[in-house]
Scaffold this active site. Sequence first.
Site, PDB file in Angstrom:
ATOM      1  NE  ARG A   9      -2.776  -0.747   3.477  1.00 46.54           N
ATOM      2  CZ  ARG A   9      -3.623  -0.410   4.441  1.00 46.54           C
ATOM      3  NH1 ARG A   9      -4.893  -0.195   4.171  1.00 46.54           N
ATOM      4  NH2 ARG A   9      -3.220  -0.307   5.681  1.00 46.54           N
ATOM      5  CG  ASP A  10       3.861   4.260   1.336  1.00 47.04           C
ATOM      6  OD1 ASP A  10       3.644   5.045   0.367  1.00 47.04           O
ATOM      7  OD2 ASP A  10       4.481   4.615   2.354  1.00 47.04           O
ATOM      8  CB  VAL A  11       4.880   0.281  -4.172  1.00 47.13           C
ATOM      9  CG1 VAL A  11       5.997   0.204  -5.198  1.00 47.13           C
ATOM     10  CG2 VAL A  11       4.656  -1.077  -3.509  1.00 47.13           C
ATOM     11  CG  ASN A  15       8.473   3.396   1.233  1.00 52.72           C
ATOM     12  OD1 ASN A  15       9.213   3.868   2.087  1.00 52.72           O
ATOM     13  ND2 ASN A  15       7.169   3.573   1.258  1.00 52.72           N
TER      14      ASN A  15
END
Length: 177
Positions: A9-11, A15
Amino acid sequence: GALLGIVHRDVSPSNIIVTYDGATKLLDFGVAKTTTSTVKTRTGALKGKVSYMSPEQARGAPLDGRSDIFSLGVVLWETVTVQRLFRGENDLATLQLIINQPPKRPTAIRPDCPHELERIVLRALAQDPAERYPTAEHLVTELEELAREHKLKQSSSALSATVAQLFGAELAAWREA
């Protein structure tokens, strides 16, 4: 022994890291969730960086791994074009772009982009999750095949050598420490 169905949910670029030894890693699983989780995110709460959300994530719909494929597709598109893909005047405008506007073809910005790479990027960015790669492994397989066709070095040692060339001073300081 069973798959957990983890959705990061945070690619996003911040990151993803390439280590000095040539390994590529996805970091910060702080907002990750399993598809079997019974814990619900508060209604209206968005997790992750808005510019890298999938259309279904932007709508608050249920997610699976294909949402992360879309986010990685945004990273790939930006890597190829060296431009931001989804940038509105504010978060709401950015979400509307993600939901309603198909991405430009990379060749519209970078005519030298190989058409096969463009096809891979655009498949990762398909609005409909069913039209995206089913897994990251499928996406990687096609990228590796493209790299082989273009005779690009793909090993971790080749990537490590490139990182050493780009960040030699930092690498020396890291080794000295």
